[in-house]
Write an enzyme that holds these catalytic residues in place. Sequence first.
Site, PDB file in Angstrom:
ATOM      1  N   ASP A   1      -6.803  -9.706  43.068  1.00 57.33           N
ATOM      2  CA  ASP A   1      -7.127 -10.123  44.426  1.00 57.33           C
ATOM      3  C   ASP A   1      -6.511 -11.497  44.684  1.00 57.33           C
ATOM      4  OD1 ASP A   1      -8.771 -11.235  46.758  1.00 57.33           O
ATOM      5  OD2 ASP A   1      -9.687  -9.252  46.535  1.00 57.33           O
TER       6      ASP A   1
ATOM      7  N   ALA B   1     -18.911 -14.548  42.072  1.00 55.23           N
ATOM      8  CA  ALA B   1     -18.867 -13.678  40.892  1.00 55.23           C
ATOM      9  C   ALA B   1     -17.694 -12.706  40.980  1.00 55.23           C
ATOM     10  CB  ALA B   1     -20.181 -12.913  40.756  1.00 55.23           C
ATOM     11  N   TYR B   2     -17.469 -12.166  42.166  1.00 53.99           N
ATOM     12  CA  TYR B   2     -16.328 -11.255  42.369  1.00 53.99           C
ATOM     13  C   TYR B   2     -15.024 -11.947  42.023  1.00 53.99           C
ATOM     14  CZ  TYR B   2     -12.723  -8.670  44.919  1.00 53.99           C
ATOM     15  OH  TYR B   2     -11.572  -7.993  45.263  1.00 53.99           O
ATOM     16  N   ALA B   3     -14.814 -13.150  42.574  1.00 50.12           N
ATOM     17  CA  ALA B   3     -13.572 -13.883  42.329  1.00 50.12           C
ATOM     18  C   ALA B   3     -13.402 -14.197  40.849  1.00 50.12           C
ATOM     19  CB  ALA B   3     -13.543 -15.158  43.168  1.00 50.12           C
TER      20      ALA B   3
ATOM     21  N   SER C   1     -14.561 -12.540  38.302  1.00 49.60           N
ATOM     22  CA  SER C   1     -14.261 -11.325  37.539  1.00 49.60           C
ATOM     23  C   SER C   1     -12.822 -10.881  37.742  1.00 49.60           C
ATOM     24  CB  SER C   1     -15.230 -10.202  37.917  1.00 49.60           C
ATOM     25  OG  SER C   1     -15.080  -9.809  39.275  1.00 49.60           O
TER      26      SER C   1
END
Length: 239
Positions: free
Chosen positions: A138, A150-152, A154
Amino acid sequence: MTSPILITGAGQRIGLALAKHFIAQGQAIIVTYRTRHPAIDELSDHGAVCVYADFSTDNGINEFVSQLKLHTNSLKAVIHNASSWDCEANNPDSSTLFDNMMRIHAKAPYLINLALSELLLNFQQQQQYPADIIHLTDYVVEKGSPKHIAYAASKAALENMTKSFAAKFAPNIKVNAIAPSLIIFNDHDSDEYREKTLKKSLMGIEPGCREIINSVDLLLSSHYITGRSLPVDGGRHLK
């Protein structure tokens, strides 16, 4: 049967577009799904092998690997597309959110790459050119995201693993990443959100899944590119 390409999370959006692209080329594919969208039945009708997979648990990851090996003993490529766009605002339990993001975006690809490397090496030995692993990361890896911490994190872990696996598997398996920004909107996205998001890149367009398909084709056709992340962000880093 020719060695298939594995695409994780192919029931919708980018994963589905990739699956249809390869089917149109006559390329054998295996796809994973967690929710059986109608598109999965369509892919199955066109010859795709569709395997249920729940990457939210270690047992689910291991069960998927076992099921996949029943269908093939070689793989041309693994495309890690399965993802969850989850955020802190929707999850009061931050610990669980962090664990889920890391498991889906980092631990699952990590375990799958290790478990399926033998199948990728079988392809390389048969064809005498490298097999491929492609991680879909991403744009947020580059600058972080206060709304999707947390998304970033991961996805950043996944991008780092691109380098490690490229070094580990060279020269028999190439390992690369694709880091997209906006590719396609969701149907429920408001006009206000669309307008705001389009202004974030230099190109100012919704490019569509073809941009990712072209990027995947580039990496698959190369016998030389490895350990790299290909940005597909419309120049967003310059805004």
